[in-house]
Design a protein around this motif. Structure first.
Motif, PDB file in Angstrom:
ATOM      1  N   PRO A 104       0.786  -1.241   0.000  1.00  0.00           N
ATOM      2  CA  PRO A 104       0.000   0.000   0.000  1.00  0.00           C
ATOM      3  C   PRO A 104       0.811   1.281   0.000  1.00  0.00           C
ATOM      4  O   PRO A 104       0.351   2.294  -0.544  1.00  0.00           O
ATOM      5  N   ASP A 105       2.000   1.304   0.583  1.00  0.00           N
ATOM      6  CA  ASP A 105       2.752   2.556   0.610  1.00  0.00           C
ATOM      7  C   ASP A 105       3.495   2.822  -0.690  1.00  0.00           C
ATOM      8  O   ASP A 105       4.219   3.815  -0.802  1.00  0.00           O
ATOM      9  N   GLY A 106       3.341   1.949  -1.672  1.00  0.00           N
ATOM     10  CA  GLY A 106       3.964   2.150  -2.978  1.00  0.00           C
ATOM     11  C   GLY A 106       5.235   1.377  -3.184  1.00  0.00           C
ATOM     12  O   GLY A 106       5.736   1.300  -4.316  1.00  0.00           O
ATOM     13  N   SER A 107       5.815   0.844  -2.125  1.00  0.00           N
ATOM     14  CA  SER A 107       7.040   0.058  -2.270  1.00  0.00           C
ATOM     15  C   SER A 107       6.760  -1.260  -2.989  1.00  0.00           C
ATOM     16  O   SER A 107       5.652  -1.785  -2.952  1.00  0.00           O
ATOM     17  N   ILE A 108       7.786  -1.792  -3.641  1.00  0.00           N
ATOM     18  CA  ILE A 108       7.695  -3.065  -4.353  1.00  0.00           C
ATOM     19  C   ILE A 108       8.564  -4.084  -3.635  1.00  0.00           C
ATOM     20  O   ILE A 108       9.733  -3.792  -3.310  1.00  0.00           O
ATOM     21  N   ILE A 109       7.988  -5.246  -3.373  1.00  0.00           N
ATOM     22  CA  ILE A 109       8.750  -6.333  -2.769  1.00  0.00           C
ATOM     23  C   ILE A 109       9.062  -7.341  -3.863  1.00  0.00           C
ATOM     24  O   ILE A 109       8.163  -7.833  -4.557  1.00  0.00           O
ATOM     25  N   PHE A 110      10.359  -7.654  -4.012  1.00  0.00           N
ATOM     26  CA  PHE A 110      10.805  -8.675  -4.956  1.00  0.00           C
ATOM     27  C   PHE A 110      11.124  -9.938  -4.177  1.00  0.00           C
ATOM     28  O   PHE A 110      11.778  -9.888  -3.122  1.00  0.00           O
ATOM     29  N   GLY A 111      10.668 -11.086  -4.708  1.00  0.00           N
ATOM     30  CA  GLY A 111      10.964 -12.354  -4.059  1.00  0.00           C
ATOM     31  C   GLY A 111      11.521 -13.346  -5.049  1.00  0.00           C
ATOM     32  O   GLY A 111      11.199 -13.321  -6.233  1.00  0.00           O
TER      33      GLY A 111
ATOM     34  N   THR B 274      -0.752  -9.754  -1.430  1.00  0.00           N
ATOM     35  CA  THR B 274      -1.017  -8.649  -0.516  1.00  0.00           C
ATOM     36  C   THR B 274      -2.492  -8.618  -0.152  1.00  0.00           C
ATOM     37  O   THR B 274      -3.367  -8.660  -1.030  1.00  0.00           O
ATOM     38  N   VAL B 275      -2.763  -8.559   1.162  1.00  0.00           N
ATOM     39  CA  VAL B 275      -4.118  -8.449   1.699  1.00  0.00           C
ATOM     40  C   VAL B 275      -4.136  -7.238   2.620  1.00  0.00           C
ATOM     41  O   VAL B 275      -3.709  -7.324   3.768  1.00  0.00           O
ATOM     42  N   GLY B 276      -4.629  -6.102   2.114  1.00  0.00           N
ATOM     43  CA  GLY B 276      -4.583  -4.881   2.917  1.00  0.00           C
ATOM     44  C   GLY B 276      -3.144  -4.521   3.223  1.00  0.00           C
ATOM     45  O   GLY B 276      -2.314  -4.378   2.323  1.00  0.00           O
ATOM     46  N   ASN B 277      -2.816  -4.378   4.511  1.00  0.00           N
ATOM     47  CA  ASN B 277      -1.462  -4.042   4.930  1.00  0.00           C
ATOM     48  C   ASN B 277      -0.579  -5.267   5.114  1.00  0.00           C
ATOM     49  O   ASN B 277       0.604  -5.129   5.463  1.00  0.00           O
ATOM     50  N   LEU B 278      -1.154  -6.465   4.924  1.00  0.00           N
ATOM     51  CA  LEU B 278      -0.388  -7.690   5.092  1.00  0.00           C
ATOM     52  C   LEU B 278       0.068  -8.225   3.743  1.00  0.00           C
ATOM     53  O   LEU B 278      -0.713  -8.282   2.786  1.00  0.00           O
ATOM     54  N   THR B 279       1.322  -8.610   3.652  1.00  0.00           N
ATOM     55  CA  THR B 279       1.863  -9.282   2.476  1.00  0.00           C
ATOM     56  C   THR B 279       2.302 -10.676   2.897  1.00  0.00           C
ATOM     57  O   THR B 279       3.205 -10.827   3.735  1.00  0.00           O
ATOM     58  N   PHE B 280       1.653 -11.685   2.349  1.00  0.00           N
ATOM     59  CA  PHE B 280       1.993 -13.072   2.662  1.00  0.00           C
ATOM     60  C   PHE B 280       3.097 -13.538   1.723  1.00  0.00           C
ATOM     61  O   PHE B 280       3.021 -13.345   0.499  1.00  0.00           O
TER      62      PHE B 280
ATOM     63  N   ILE C 126       6.137 -20.036   5.142  1.00  0.00           N
ATOM     64  CA  ILE C 126       5.145 -18.998   4.924  1.00  0.00           C
ATOM     65  C   ILE C 126       5.108 -18.068   6.129  1.00  0.00           C
ATOM     66  O   ILE C 126       5.243 -18.502   7.282  1.00  0.00           O
ATOM     67  N   PHE C 127       4.984 -16.752   5.893  1.00  0.00           N
ATOM     68  CA  PHE C 127       4.786 -15.761   6.946  1.00  0.00           C
ATOM     69  C   PHE C 127       4.188 -14.523   6.301  1.00  0.00           C
ATOM     70  O   PHE C 127       3.968 -14.480   5.080  1.00  0.00           O
ATOM     71  N   SER C 128       3.899 -13.508   7.087  1.00  0.00           N
ATOM     72  CA  SER C 128       3.352 -12.259   6.551  1.00  0.00           C
ATOM     73  C   SER C 128       4.186 -11.087   7.027  1.00  0.00           C
ATOM     74  O   SER C 128       4.859 -11.158   8.063  1.00  0.00           O
ATOM     75  N   ILE C 129       4.149 -10.016   6.237  1.00  0.00           N
ATOM     76  CA  ILE C 129       4.810  -8.763   6.585  1.00  0.00           C
ATOM     77  C   ILE C 129       3.739  -7.701   6.757  1.00  0.00           C
ATOM     78  O   ILE C 129       2.940  -7.454   5.836  1.00  0.00           O
ATOM     79  N   ASP C 130       3.724  -7.065   7.927  1.00  0.00           N
ATOM     80  CA  ASP C 130       2.753  -6.021   8.221  1.00  0.00           C
ATOM     81  C   ASP C 130       3.387  -4.676   7.888  1.00  0.00           C
ATOM     82  O   ASP C 130       4.370  -4.254   8.525  1.00  0.00           O
ATOM     83  N   SER C 131       2.834  -3.998   6.859  1.00  0.00           N
ATOM     84  CA  SER C 131       3.369  -2.694   6.456  1.00  0.00           C
ATOM     85  C   SER C 131       2.505  -1.551   6.947  1.00  0.00           C
ATOM     86  O   SER C 131       2.688  -0.410   6.524  1.00  0.00           O
ATOM     87  N   GLY C 132       1.577  -1.846   7.839  1.00  0.00           N
ATOM     88  CA  GLY C 132       0.677  -0.807   8.331  1.00  0.00           C
ATOM     89  C   GLY C 132       1.278   0.054   9.410  1.00  0.00           C
ATOM     90  O   GLY C 132       0.684   1.071   9.780  1.00  0.00           O
ATOM     91  N   GLN C 133       2.411  -0.333   9.933  1.00  0.00           N
ATOM     92  CA  GLN C 133       3.084   0.439  10.975  1.00  0.00           C
ATOM     93  C   GLN C 133       4.297   1.159  10.382  1.00  0.00           C
ATOM     94  O   GLN C 133       4.731   0.866   9.264  1.00  0.00           O
ATOM     95  N   GLU C 134       4.847   2.072  11.143  1.00  0.00           N
ATOM     96  CA  GLU C 134       6.031   2.799  10.671  1.00  0.00           C
ATOM     97  C   GLU C 134       7.187   1.846  10.449  1.00  0.00           C
ATOM     98  O   GLU C 134       7.978   2.007   9.531  1.00  0.00           O
TER      99      GLU C 134
END
Length: 941
Positions: free
Chosen positions: A210-217, A267-273, A286-294
């Motif tokens: 959501p913040d515009g950043s791109i995650i490469f895996g 990506t599900v809302g602020n969570l990226t699985f 498997i895990f998730s990254i929460d990007s909703g916080q600073e």
């Protein structure tokens, strides 16, 4: 004749190009429209139930033209979309694999479309070259994506279009000067290396948070100066590279082992699985990254994640953001769940694991969406599951279900597999690796998936369908693992009960008690109850039922049948050969039963009950019936179980029989009458007489199908070939033919079937709307032609309709391997009115019967008195068949000088003599030269 099909209406498309693994397609949705195929409306109300049988696994009506490929497993990858009826239409075809698709909308309104990435070329373009094209055919200059000697090994795994900067990111495994495995493209600048120099490992997945950043895996061990263990986060709006990539180092709780590989991200809302092959503290596979916080935070899933590699993930936003996960696992890391065999659902709102049944018996490699019609004409979202498995595992009260080519369909609303439902289902086969929704909500698929029609293993029932304008389908599911074909069938109507009888070479299983029925079964249409002959000693699976007939409650089943006593297997212990008789009222074998047929290779191909009698005519390849010499056609009298030979001048192999009227039997096959080879012959029962059918104008090859035309020109007195008849067959040149005998000459339908066509069945059927009358058909009927047909410009078909002028494709079938299927028989409960004698009603019937009875009694008294009067005077009984007329010596000499076949001329003379005798006003007395053999009662009841 005219063949037509509205088919697909495609606009001319420009020639697109691509580099090895990337293609841009720009389209408008309206550019790919499928016009409805409006078939002739059959009046099913006159036919009662209408069933088609054959060698097929699916059947579909031509209400819409569906483009499908041929052999499963050898198909090219395609870009396709799904139609409302559940089938798929292919938009473009590629000679490789599609791994990723993304849609895009640029600032230029005309430049809107799709990017595709994978391993493929296009239109013989060299590897590593790409050209982008748009709807207005504005083209972008080709760009070389990679050079060097290993261009053919380049792979694109993922594509992502970043809308704010109007930039396409292309990730995979390929070389590029200064930017390995990652490239960017913009409309103005074209191809360019990434700002951070690419990666030293392949890129498998990309998402934008959501913040515009791109995650490469992927298998990312580092970049130019930056170390990312499977992950790399980049902010495209940040010009300072250190700031743009700094967020990767401050993900709280992220600790993966060295060599981690990321395969999929969602990506599900602020969570990226994030899913892949890695281990970490409670972050297993498997895990998730929460990007909703600073500060970004890594969050483990319940019970430590999964105990095996994750290959694919799919987010269902219509089902409370349920995340579907496939891979090489069978449980959570802490082994607390059951049923997570290679496929699982994670409820992102409740943070709970959920099983899909009990999973599948092999790894899952891809997941996708599909729309299915579980309830008629009501589409429902479902999940396509692909992988290396062949069974949906048993679970609870479900049995394990065998599947083809590693594919299953999960229904989220029903919480079950589609194959578990007892409802008409399309047969899907293929592999859809990826898909995407465009800006209008249309989903496009990459891979290949064919919808071959409704699952109907060899038998389906048709009815009116007011919604589509074509036939509605109802299928009967036979065991697919042991299915060969349904060769024939009957529809029986009894008070309060309609029964469908099927014969062929198949195995049917009863869900009620797991019992097995081989090759012959009865389906009660009102209750759905299925029964059949018991396994021993009769049906063991090696038999082949080819013909069925009924008289009263007795079912006659003929074919390639040889059944011994349950213990012994000698010639003295044969119970049935060629023919089985089953008492449907008592559910037992008929007693007494007619003696077995005999001969070198006994096969019964046809059974025809003479109308209004108890005479069952059995035709095929045999020499005896019990001890009676009775080649090719023999009569079984149901009342006495006695065999009788019809005539004494006929033999050969009979393939087809049909009664043109109550006295005239038409027979087709490899035949001989008076030792003259023929394709067709006629038996006139009152005279016990065989004659060639139209000897002066023989057919061009063997007959494969025939049916009365319903417009016989026969007068009061029978003539051998006066009946109206439709006949189809295969010429000696290997081309299918279709002709009509109008009572005096053959009317040929022009050759329209092409190479490879085969006609197996014909049926006159009524139509709702009248058409123009022709010499072939009157305005109220059409001819249904079944078999196998391939039309290069129109598609394949198994049933076509002919209205006397035009052919229309009506039904299409496929085998389980995706090959063209075959319809072998067309079954109706009643005949259309044009073929029926108008019934008498009320007291008229009784009056007619009384009058007939009185007349017969008077004739009998008169005949007896005349016989009594003549006998003392030396009169003798005569045969009904007139003596042969020999050719005169003078005519014989003349014929020999001309080179005429003397034997053929003799047959013609005899034939004409018989016709003259038939028209003669002199009365004949029934023949007494038939031999009747009484067979003992069979010991087996």
């Amino acid at each position: 004749m005219v063949l037509f099909n509205a088919g697909m209406n495609l606009m001319p498309s420009p020639t697109p190009y691509l580099f090895n693994g990337l293609l841009l397609l720009t389209t408008l949705i309206s550019a790919f429209e499928v016009s409805p195929y409006l078939s002739t409306a059959i009046d099913y109300s006159q036919l009662g139930d209408f069933v088609v049988t054959g060698n097929y696994a699916t059947l579909s009506p031509y209400t819409q033209q569906i483009v499908s490929s041929s052999n499963i497993g050898d198909e090219p990858q395609t870009l396709s979309k799904q139609l409302p009826n559940g089938s798929f239409v292919q938009l473009e075809t590629f000679n490789g694999y599609i791994n990723g698709i993304c849609s895009f909308t640029t600032e230029n309104p005309s430049f809107t479309g799709l990017f595709l990435g994978g391993v493929f070329n296009w239109n013989s373009a060299p590897n590593g070259v790409a050209t982008l094209w748009s709807l207005d055919q504005t083209q972008v200059n080709p760009m070389v994506v990679s050079g060097g000697p290993n261009v053919s090994q380049d792979v694109v795994y993922a594509v992502l279009f970043e809308a704010k900067s109007q930039t396409l990111y292309v990730g995979g495994s390929f070389g590029w000067p200064g930017s390995s495995n990652l490239l960017t493209w913009t409309e103005n600048a074209g191809w360019a290396k990434s700002s951070f120099g690419g990666f030293n490992g392949s890129v498998k997945s990309m998402v934008q948070i959501p913040d515009g950043s791109i995650i490469f895996g992927g298998q990312l061990n580092g970049t130019s100066g930056y170390p990312l263990n499977g992950l790399y986060i980049f902010d495209p709006a940040e010009p300072d590279m250190e700031v743009a990539t700094s967020r990767l180092y401050i993900i709280e709780g992220l600790s993966l082992d060295h060599g981690a590989s990321v395969n999929a991200m969602v990506t599900v809302g602020n969570l990226t699985f994030v899913g892949g092959n890695f281990t970490g503290s409670e972050l297993n596979n498997i895990f998730s990254i929460d990007s909703g916080q600073e500060q970004l935070q890594a969050i483990g899933l319940p019970f430590g994640g999964l105990n095996g590699e994750v290959s694919a993930m799919l987010l269902d936003k219509t089902n409370d953001d349920t995340l579907y996960i496939g891979g090489f696992f069978n449980d959570t890391t802490n082994s607390t769940m059951s049923g997570l065999n290679h496929i699982a659902a994670y409820l992102t709102v409740e943070n709970l694991w959920q099983s899909l049944g009990c999973g599948v018996n092999g790894p899952v490699t891809a997941l996708n969406f599909i729309s299915v019609n579980v309830t008629e004409n009501i589409p429902e979202n479902a999940i396509l599951v692909f992988g290396d498995f062949d069974q949906l595992l048993p679970c609870g009260g479900w049995d394990g279900i065998s599947v083809d080519n590693g594919m299953g369909i999960w229904l989220p609303l029903e919480q079950t597999w589609l194959a578990n439902l007892n409802s008409p289902q399309l047969l899907y086969q293929g592999y859809m690796s990826t898909s995407v929704l465009d800006h209008s909500g249309q989903r496009y698929y990459g891979g290949y998936l064919n919808a071959y029609g409704i699952r109907a293993n060899g038998v389906a029932m048709l009815s009116n369908n007011s919604v589509s304008g074509g036939p509605g389908l109802y299928s009967y599911e036979l065991n697919p693992a042991n299915f060969a074909s349904v060769n024939t069938g009957l529809l029986l109507s009894r008070p309060g009960q309609n029964t469908l009888v099927l014969g062929g070479q198949f195995l049917a299983s009863l869900l009620s008690d797991d019992s097995l029925l081989y090759n012959l079964m009865f389906i009660d249409e009102s209750s759905g109850t299925t029964t059949g002959l018991p396994y021993a000693p009769v049906m063991d699976g090696s038999e082949k039922i080819l013909a069925l007939g009924t008289y009263g409650e007795m079912l006659y089943a003929g074919g390639d049948i040889l059944i011994y006593d349950a213990i012994h297997k000698s010639s003295d212990d044969v119970l049935y050969r060629g023919l089985v008789v089953w008492d449907m009222q008592n559910n037992a074998y008929a007693s007494p039963s007619p003696d077995p047929l005999d001969g070198p290779n006994v096969v019964v191909n046809a059974i025809a009950i003479r109308p209004g009698t108890a005479e069952v005519y059995v035709g095929g390849s045999f020499e005896k019936a019990g001890n009676l010499a009775c080649p090719s056609v023999c009569i079984c009298n149901q009342n006495s179980s006695q065999w009788t030979r019809p005539g004494d001048n006929f033999n050969g192999t009979v393939n087809l029989m049909t009664w043109a009227n109550a006295d005239t039997l038409i027979v087709a096959g490899d035949l001989k009458v008076d030792n003259i080879p023929l394709y067709m012959a006629t038996y006139y029962a009152p005279n016990n007489e065989w004659t060639p059918f139209n000897l002066d104008n023989p057919l061009s090859g063997p007959v494969t199908a025939m049916t009365p035309s319903g417009d016989s020109n026969a007068a009061q007195t029978w003539v051998s070939d006066s009946v109206g008849l439709w006949v189809a067959g295969m010429s000696k040149m290997g081309v299918a033919y279709l002709v009509k005998w109008n009572g005096s000459s053959w009317l040929s339908v022009d050759n329209v079937f092409g190479t490879g066509a085969q006609i197996t069945s014909l049926k006159i059927i009524p139509v709702v709307e009248p058409h123009s009358s022709t010499v072939f058909l009157n305005s109220s009927v059409a001819l249904m032609v079944a078999g196998t047909f391939q039309f290069p410009d129109l598609g394949n078909a198994s049933v076509i309709l002919f209205d006397g002028i035009t052919f229309e494709l009506y039904l299409d079938t496929n085998t389980r391997s995706g090959d063209i299927g075959t319809v072998t028989s067309i079954i109706t409960l009643t005949l259309p009115a044009i073929l029926n004698v108008v019934p008498l009603e009320g007291n008229v019937i009784w009056i007619a019967l009384i009058v007939i009875g009185v007349l017969l009694f008077i004739l009998f008294i008169g005949e007896a008195a005349e016989e009594f009067r003549r006998r003392p005077r030396g009169y003798a009984r005569v045969l009904s068949k007139p003596p042969k007329k020999e050719i005169s010596p003078r005519l014989r000499d003349a014929l020999e000088r001309q080179g005429t076949d003397i034997q053929l001329q003799q047959v013609r003379e005899n034939y004409r003599s018989r016709i003259r005798s038939a028209h003669s006003p002199s009365r004949t007395i029934p023949s007494d030269h038939e031999r009747i053999v009484t067979v003992p009662k069979h010991r087996y009841a």
